[in-house]
Design a protein around this motif. Sequence first.
Motif, PDB file in Angstrom:
ATOM      1  N   GLY A  10      -4.521   1.332  -3.921  1.00 33.30           N
ATOM      2  CA  GLY A  10      -4.171   0.284  -2.957  1.00 33.30           C
ATOM      3  C   GLY A  10      -4.615   0.601  -1.536  1.00 33.30           C
ATOM      4  N   TYR A  28      -1.667  -5.404 -11.620  1.00 33.70           N
ATOM      5  CA  TYR A  28      -2.845  -4.549 -11.508  1.00 33.70           C
ATOM      6  C   TYR A  28      -3.887  -4.999 -12.519  1.00 33.70           C
ATOM      7  CZ  TYR A  28      -0.974  -1.839 -15.499  1.00 33.70           C
ATOM      8  OH  TYR A  28      -0.496  -1.445 -16.727  1.00 33.70           O
ATOM      9  N   ASP A  55       4.615  -5.900  -9.528  1.00 34.02           N
ATOM     10  CA  ASP A  55       3.298  -5.263  -9.405  1.00 34.02           C
ATOM     11  C   ASP A  55       2.299  -5.834 -10.395  1.00 34.02           C
ATOM     12  OD1 ASP A  55       4.083  -3.521  -7.392  1.00 34.02           O
ATOM     13  OD2 ASP A  55       4.789  -2.019  -8.816  1.00 34.02           O
ATOM     14  N   THR A  63      -5.354  -0.522  -8.980  1.00 40.63           N
ATOM     15  CA  THR A  63      -3.906  -0.302  -9.106  1.00 40.63           C
ATOM     16  C   THR A  63      -3.030  -0.987  -8.072  1.00 40.63           C
ATOM     17  OG1 THR A  63      -3.881   1.656  -7.690  1.00 40.63           O
ATOM     18  CG2 THR A  63      -4.367   2.010 -10.031  1.00 40.63           C
ATOM     19  N   GLY A  64      -3.583  -1.510  -6.957  1.00 38.60           N
ATOM     20  CA  GLY A  64      -2.686  -1.875  -5.864  1.00 38.60           C
ATOM     21  C   GLY A  64      -1.927  -0.627  -5.421  1.00 38.60           C
ATOM     22  N   SER A  87      -1.738  -8.336  -5.643  1.00 31.78           N
ATOM     23  CA  SER A  87      -1.127  -7.181  -6.318  1.00 31.78           C
ATOM     24  C   SER A  87       0.379  -7.076  -6.123  1.00 31.78           C
ATOM     25  CB  SER A  87      -1.778  -5.885  -5.841  1.00 31.78           C
ATOM     26  OG  SER A  87      -1.456  -5.634  -4.484  1.00 31.78           O
TER      27      SER A  87
END
Length: 370
Positions: free
Chosen positions: A281, A232, A230, A243-244, A104
Amino acid sequence: MTRLGRGNQLQVAIMEVLVCLCALATHGWCADYGKVTTSKVAEGVYLFTTSPYGDVGFGGNSVAIITDEGVVMFDTSGTPASGQAILSEVRKLADKPVVYVINSHWHWDHWGGNQVFKAAFPNVQFLSHAKNRDLMMNVAVAWNAPGLEKDLPDYLNYEKQQLAMAEAKHTSEAELAKKRELLAADESFLQQKRSVTYTFPNATFSESATLYLGGREIRVLHARAITPGDTYVYLPKEKILITGDILVNPIPFAVGGSYPQEWIETLRKLNQFEIDAIIPGHGEAEHDRSYLERNLTLFQRVLTDVKAAKANGLSLDQTKKELMDKAGAYATDFGLSEKDLPDFKNYFLLVFVNRAYHELEKPLGDNPIS
Ligand SMILES: [Zn+2]
């Protein structure tokens, strides 16, 4: 400054250096250090949470998406030991190999277990956004070094001195046992961190990638929110969003990067997805969008207040002071209690305000250390 005060400060410094997260850090010690817990989010989708590694580190969430053609992992927690514990759980749940590991973002607490999956499944693909691979290779290692070489060993020495003093003062056996258990967990954490063989993505994407595997559609998407890379995941059929650290439950976390304006755009975008479950996350899965919406409201409010302060001619320091004075109100409206306030300030508000102010002056670069 009291010894305890000094210890706490040192602890905060270590946590910042290591980019540790823990909303629980200042709330009391948990006995099951580094313990992995499995929970079923939907048919064939499992979340693995890891309890704190003593009081010096926290493992990010890991998720297994099981398909008829193999398992897709999203993140591998923070250490080889927790990666191993997660792999053992995955083996109990599926008799298929792990074919993909999606990473992620570059913070260590999400990919310290990568090597375990590589060792068990040599052909596994580690997939992430190209920018994230770059940050994992060129920023993460340097970022972690001072913590491993100095801050964490210093903190362990401090803990040992505290233990020796407590022993000399005839502290109760129960209290001593707690201190010894914590010290052992912290020492084991350092050992684990030193046993990491950095294992980087060997497959990248730029806009988005979709895996079609065993009847599942797994969309792998990019955002610039907490970090520039990022990555996801959204499962459109199952309506599951992973979502991380774009979302961290129960306290948002902004240390180690953060791009306030694009983060808000990202949260707006996530809020458009059809949702049966959101896996953040850190923390448990949510089955509605209320936590996501509370984050969006908070982020927008803080950014609006930073903009107003700057427009009124306030310097960065004055802006920080003005907004820190409102920390209690932000936290209460977000649903946090008094005991969460130090973490809310240190891991979210201070960083977010700083980054938001700078972002209004000029675009933020990709390197969180610069
Ligand atoms: Zn994290």
